[in-house]
Design a protein around this motif. Sequence first.
Motif, PDB file in Angstrom:
ATOM      1  N   SER A 111     -77.583 -47.847  94.733  1.00 52.43           N
ATOM      2  CA  SER A 111     -77.931 -46.933  93.645  1.00 52.43           C
ATOM      3  C   SER A 111     -79.277 -47.345  93.038  1.00 52.43           C
ATOM      4  O   SER A 111     -79.678 -48.514  93.102  1.00 52.43           O
ATOM      5  N   LYS A 112     -79.941 -46.372  92.446  1.00 53.45           N
ATOM      6  CA  LYS A 112     -81.221 -46.634  91.786  1.00 53.45           C
ATOM      7  C   LYS A 112     -81.046 -47.719  90.725  1.00 53.45           C
ATOM      8  O   LYS A 112     -81.863 -48.638  90.621  1.00 53.45           O
ATOM      9  N   GLU A 113     -79.961 -47.628  89.951  1.00 56.71           N
ATOM     10  CA  GLU A 113     -79.725 -48.588  88.875  1.00 56.71           C
ATOM     11  C   GLU A 113     -79.546 -50.006  89.422  1.00 56.71           C
ATOM     12  O   GLU A 113     -80.118 -50.958  88.895  1.00 56.71           O
ATOM     13  N   LYS A 114     -78.742 -50.157  90.479  1.00 55.68           N
ATOM     14  CA  LYS A 114     -78.505 -51.489  91.057  1.00 55.68           C
ATOM     15  C   LYS A 114     -79.791 -52.046  91.649  1.00 55.68           C
ATOM     16  O   LYS A 114     -80.095 -53.227  91.484  1.00 55.68           O
ATOM     17  N   LEU A 115     -80.564 -51.203  92.339  1.00 52.83           N
ATOM     18  CA  LEU A 115     -81.825 -51.636  92.926  1.00 52.83           C
ATOM     19  C   LEU A 115     -82.775 -52.134  91.841  1.00 52.83           C
ATOM     20  O   LEU A 115     -83.319 -53.245  91.932  1.00 52.83           O
ATOM     21  N   LEU A 116     -82.985 -51.336  90.810  1.00 54.22           N
ATOM     22  CA  LEU A 116     -83.927 -51.711  89.755  1.00 54.22           C
ATOM     23  C   LEU A 116     -83.452 -52.935  88.985  1.00 54.22           C
ATOM     24  O   LEU A 116     -84.263 -53.799  88.623  1.00 54.22           O
ATOM     25  N   LYS A 117     -82.151 -53.046  88.752  1.00 54.40           N
ATOM     26  CA  LYS A 117     -81.605 -54.215  88.059  1.00 54.40           C
ATOM     27  C   LYS A 117     -81.834 -55.483  88.883  1.00 54.40           C
ATOM     28  O   LYS A 117     -82.252 -56.522  88.353  1.00 54.40           O
ATOM     29  N   THR A 118     -81.586 -55.397  90.201  1.00 56.75           N
ATOM     30  CA  THR A 118     -81.760 -56.555  91.081  1.00 56.75           C
ATOM     31  C   THR A 118     -83.234 -56.951  91.174  1.00 56.75           C
ATOM     32  O   THR A 118     -83.575 -58.132  91.062  1.00 56.75           O
ATOM     33  N   VAL A 119     -84.121 -55.964  91.361  1.00 60.65           N
ATOM     34  CA  VAL A 119     -85.555 -56.241  91.460  1.00 60.65           C
ATOM     35  C   VAL A 119     -86.064 -56.850  90.153  1.00 60.65           C
ATOM     36  O   VAL A 119     -86.801 -57.845  90.163  1.00 60.65           O
ATOM     37  N   SER A 120     -85.651 -56.288  89.023  1.00 61.57           N
ATOM     38  CA  SER A 120     -86.088 -56.827  87.719  1.00 61.57           C
ATOM     39  C   SER A 120     -85.603 -58.252  87.527  1.00 61.57           C
ATOM     40  O   SER A 120     -86.333 -59.104  87.015  1.00 61.57           O
ATOM     41  N   ARG A 121     -84.363 -58.534  87.956  1.00 61.39           N
ATOM     42  CA  ARG A 121     -83.822 -59.902  87.835  1.00 61.39           C
ATOM     43  C   ARG A 121     -84.635 -60.869  88.695  1.00 61.39           C
ATOM     44  O   ARG A 121     -84.974 -61.968  88.259  1.00 61.39           O
ATOM     45  N   ILE A 122     -84.971 -60.456  89.910  1.00 59.09           N
ATOM     46  CA  ILE A 122     -85.764 -61.322  90.793  1.00 59.09           C
ATOM     47  C   ILE A 122     -87.138 -61.595  90.179  1.00 59.09           C
ATOM     48  O   ILE A 122     -87.611 -62.726  90.168  1.00 59.09           O
ATOM     49  N   PHE A 123     -87.769 -60.544  89.634  1.00 55.65           N
ATOM     50  CA  PHE A 123     -89.085 -60.727  89.024  1.00 55.65           C
ATOM     51  C   PHE A 123     -89.021 -61.542  87.733  1.00 55.65           C
ATOM     52  O   PHE A 123     -90.014 -62.142  87.330  1.00 55.65           O
ATOM     53  N   SER A 124     -87.859 -61.558  87.071  1.00 54.31           N
ATOM     54  CA  SER A 124     -87.757 -62.285  85.801  1.00 54.31           C
ATOM     55  C   SER A 124     -87.680 -63.801  85.999  1.00 54.31           C
ATOM     56  O   SER A 124     -87.942 -64.565  85.083  1.00 54.31           O
ATOM     57  N   VAL A 125     -87.336 -64.232  87.207  1.00 54.75           N
ATOM     58  CA  VAL A 125     -87.268 -65.662  87.515  1.00 54.75           C
ATOM     59  C   VAL A 125     -88.687 -66.162  87.764  1.00 54.75           C
ATOM     60  O   VAL A 125     -89.460 -65.530  88.480  1.00 54.75           O
TER      61      VAL A 125
END
Length: 132
Positions: A111-125
């Motif tokens: 889903s768009k939401e899961k994709l964006l949440k995962t990408v944002s989490r990766i970038f936040s590290v």
Amino acid sequence: MAQGKILIIDDEEEVREVLALHLKKGGFETVEAKDGAEAIQLMKKGSNLVNVGLIICDIRMPKINGVEAIDFLRQNASSIPILVVTGYPDTELAVSLIGKGVKDYLVKPVSKEKLLKTVSRIFSVEQDFQYA
């Protein structure tokens, strides 16, 4: 801090287009490759290694598959995080890839939401380098 482009590696054009559309709506810039061979060529051109901040990679592809591409990228661009998005769930493979440094493993359709949440989490590290 700029996050860098997201390289999408998938042999299915429709999947690449949907992922790119979701990511662009989330404020991310993308570049696409239709298989591991094209991704490796893109990464070897100019300063692309510096400009890519995340790699989203499918596993089952012609020519150079995702596992081979990930092995190359881990050796040549080890600081760029990798997210696997595949239509073939395989727990053993997922564990193996996480052991190689892959940041997450998602099963299509995502889903768009899961994709964006995962990408944002990766970038936040905090990453090992600053993006150009």
